[in-house]
Design a protein around this motif. Structure first.
Motif, PDB file in Angstrom:
ATOM      1  N   MET A 104       8.091  75.403  54.295  1.00 55.85           N
ATOM      2  CA  MET A 104       8.482  75.546  55.681  1.00 55.85           C
ATOM      3  C   MET A 104       7.264  75.981  56.494  1.00 55.85           C
ATOM      4  N   ILE A 105       7.140  75.428  57.684  1.00 58.43           N
ATOM      5  CA  ILE A 105       6.071  75.748  58.613  1.00 58.43           C
ATOM      6  C   ILE A 105       6.710  76.310  59.879  1.00 58.43           C
ATOM      7  N   ALA A 106       6.144  77.390  60.421  1.00 61.73           N
ATOM      8  CA  ALA A 106       6.694  77.971  61.651  1.00 61.73           C
ATOM      9  C   ALA A 106       5.577  78.184  62.661  1.00 61.73           C
ATOM     10  N   THR A 107       5.880  77.904  63.925  1.00 61.44           N
ATOM     11  CA  THR A 107       4.970  78.118  65.042  1.00 61.44           C
ATOM     12  C   THR A 107       5.751  78.820  66.138  1.00 61.44           C
ATOM     13  N   LYS A 108       5.160  79.830  66.763  1.00 61.15           N
ATOM     14  CA  LYS A 108       5.879  80.592  67.782  1.00 61.15           C
ATOM     15  C   LYS A 108       5.089  80.626  69.084  1.00 61.15           C
ATOM     16  N   SER A 149       8.289  81.521  74.375  1.00 58.35           N
ATOM     17  CA  SER A 149       9.663  81.143  74.696  1.00 58.35           C
ATOM     18  C   SER A 149      10.415  80.476  73.555  1.00 58.35           C
ATOM     19  N   SER A 150       9.718  80.055  72.500  1.00 57.10           N
ATOM     20  CA  SER A 150      10.415  79.325  71.441  1.00 57.10           C
ATOM     21  C   SER A 150       9.705  79.475  70.112  1.00 57.10           C
ATOM     22  N   MET A 151      10.421  79.100  69.049  1.00 60.90           N
ATOM     23  CA  MET A 151       9.839  79.098  67.716  1.00 60.90           C
ATOM     24  C   MET A 151      10.173  77.775  67.047  1.00 60.90           C
ATOM     25  N   LEU A 152       9.166  77.097  66.554  1.00 63.18           N
ATOM     26  CA  LEU A 152       9.340  75.835  65.853  1.00 63.18           C
ATOM     27  C   LEU A 152       9.381  76.117  64.359  1.00 63.18           C
ATOM     28  N   GLU A 153      10.394  75.612  63.708  1.00 61.20           N
ATOM     29  CA  GLU A 153      10.553  75.752  62.262  1.00 61.20           C
ATOM     30  C   GLU A 153      10.611  74.342  61.661  1.00 61.20           C
ATOM     31  N   ILE A 154       9.580  73.975  60.904  1.00 60.02           N
ATOM     32  CA  ILE A 154       9.550  72.667  60.261  1.00 60.02           C
ATOM     33  C   ILE A 154       9.987  72.834  58.816  1.00 60.02           C
ATOM     34  N   ILE A 155      11.074  72.194  58.465  1.00 58.67           N
ATOM     35  CA  ILE A 155      11.647  72.305  57.133  1.00 58.67           C
ATOM     36  C   ILE A 155      11.100  71.225  56.211  1.00 58.67           C
ATOM     37  N   SER A 156      10.911  70.039  56.744  1.00 56.53           N
ATOM     38  CA  SER A 156      10.404  68.916  55.962  1.00 56.53           C
ATOM     39  C   SER A 156       9.012  68.518  56.464  1.00 56.53           C
ATOM     40  N   PRO A 157       7.950  68.848  55.711  1.00 48.93           N
ATOM     41  CA  PRO A 157       6.590  68.529  56.140  1.00 48.93           C
ATOM     42  C   PRO A 157       6.350  67.031  56.365  1.00 48.93           C
ATOM     43  N   HIS A 158       7.136  66.192  55.745  1.00 46.28           N
ATOM     44  CA  HIS A 158       7.002  64.747  55.907  1.00 46.28           C
ATOM     45  C   HIS A 158       7.120  64.329  57.379  1.00 46.28           C
ATOM     46  N   TYR A 159       7.925  65.050  58.148  1.00 48.03           N
ATOM     47  CA  TYR A 159       8.164  64.724  59.557  1.00 48.03           C
ATOM     48  C   TYR A 159       7.398  65.631  60.507  1.00 48.03           C
ATOM     49  N   GLU A 219      20.601  65.549  57.504  1.00 55.27           N
ATOM     50  CA  GLU A 219      19.750  66.615  56.995  1.00 55.27           C
ATOM     51  C   GLU A 219      18.808  67.105  58.091  1.00 55.27           C
ATOM     52  N   THR A 220      18.752  68.404  58.288  1.00 54.25           N
ATOM     53  CA  THR A 220      17.870  68.997  59.285  1.00 54.25           C
ATOM     54  C   THR A 220      16.439  69.003  58.759  1.00 54.25           C
ATOM     55  N   VAL A 221      15.500  68.475  59.552  1.00 51.05           N
ATOM     56  CA  VAL A 221      14.088  68.461  59.154  1.00 51.05           C
ATOM     57  C   VAL A 221      13.271  69.470  59.954  1.00 51.05           C
ATOM     58  N   ALA A 222      13.776  69.902  61.116  1.00 52.47           N
ATOM     59  CA  ALA A 222      13.087  70.898  61.939  1.00 52.47           C
ATOM     60  C   ALA A 222      14.042  71.478  62.969  1.00 52.47           C
ATOM     61  N   ARG A 223      13.712  72.682  63.435  1.00 52.03           N
ATOM     62  CA  ARG A 223      14.494  73.342  64.489  1.00 52.03           C
ATOM     63  C   ARG A 223      13.533  73.998  65.463  1.00 52.03           C
ATOM     64  N   ILE A 224      13.929  73.999  66.727  1.00 54.49           N
ATOM     65  CA  ILE A 224      13.217  74.774  67.735  1.00 54.49           C
ATOM     66  C   ILE A 224      14.212  75.785  68.275  1.00 54.49           C
ATOM     67  N   HIS A 225      13.923  77.048  68.034  1.00 61.28           N
ATOM     68  CA  HIS A 225      14.803  78.155  68.458  1.00 61.28           C
ATOM     69  C   HIS A 225      14.335  78.672  69.817  1.00 61.28           C
ATOM     70  N   PHE A 226      15.293  78.867  70.725  1.00 58.36           N
ATOM     71  CA  PHE A 226      14.978  79.422  72.048  1.00 58.36           C
ATOM     72  C   PHE A 226      15.583  80.791  72.194  1.00 58.36           C
TER      73      PHE A 226
END
Length: 80
Positions: A1-5, A8-18, A73-80
């Protein structure tokens, strides 16, 4: 998993392929502070919420979720 903050938001990448495709779309909305506004920004580019033949997005409880069309299947989320 990769996360960037950001502020205002946080990006969570679950599948590195995408990751590159999701990051490109994250760049469109990273300045936005509200989830519904981020959804509207993405809808300008993808009115039907379909990014390509594999991937789509949806807004769900303060989160923009990128998912595979075939199996949900969830590959990424952006949390606000």
């Amino acid at each position: 998993m990769i996360a960037t903050k950001t502020n205002s938001s946080m990006l969570e990448i679950i599948s590195p392929h995408y990751a590159s495709l999701v990051l490109a779309n994250y760049e469109i909305i990273r300045h936005v502070r509200l989830c519904w506004l981020a959804e509207e920004e993405l809808e300008l580019k993808y009115p039907d919420h379909i990014i390509n033949n594999e991937l789509c997005f949806e807004k769900e409880n303060g989160v923009i979720r990128f998912r595979l069309q075939q199996n949900n299947e969830t590959v990424a989320r952006i949390h606000f």
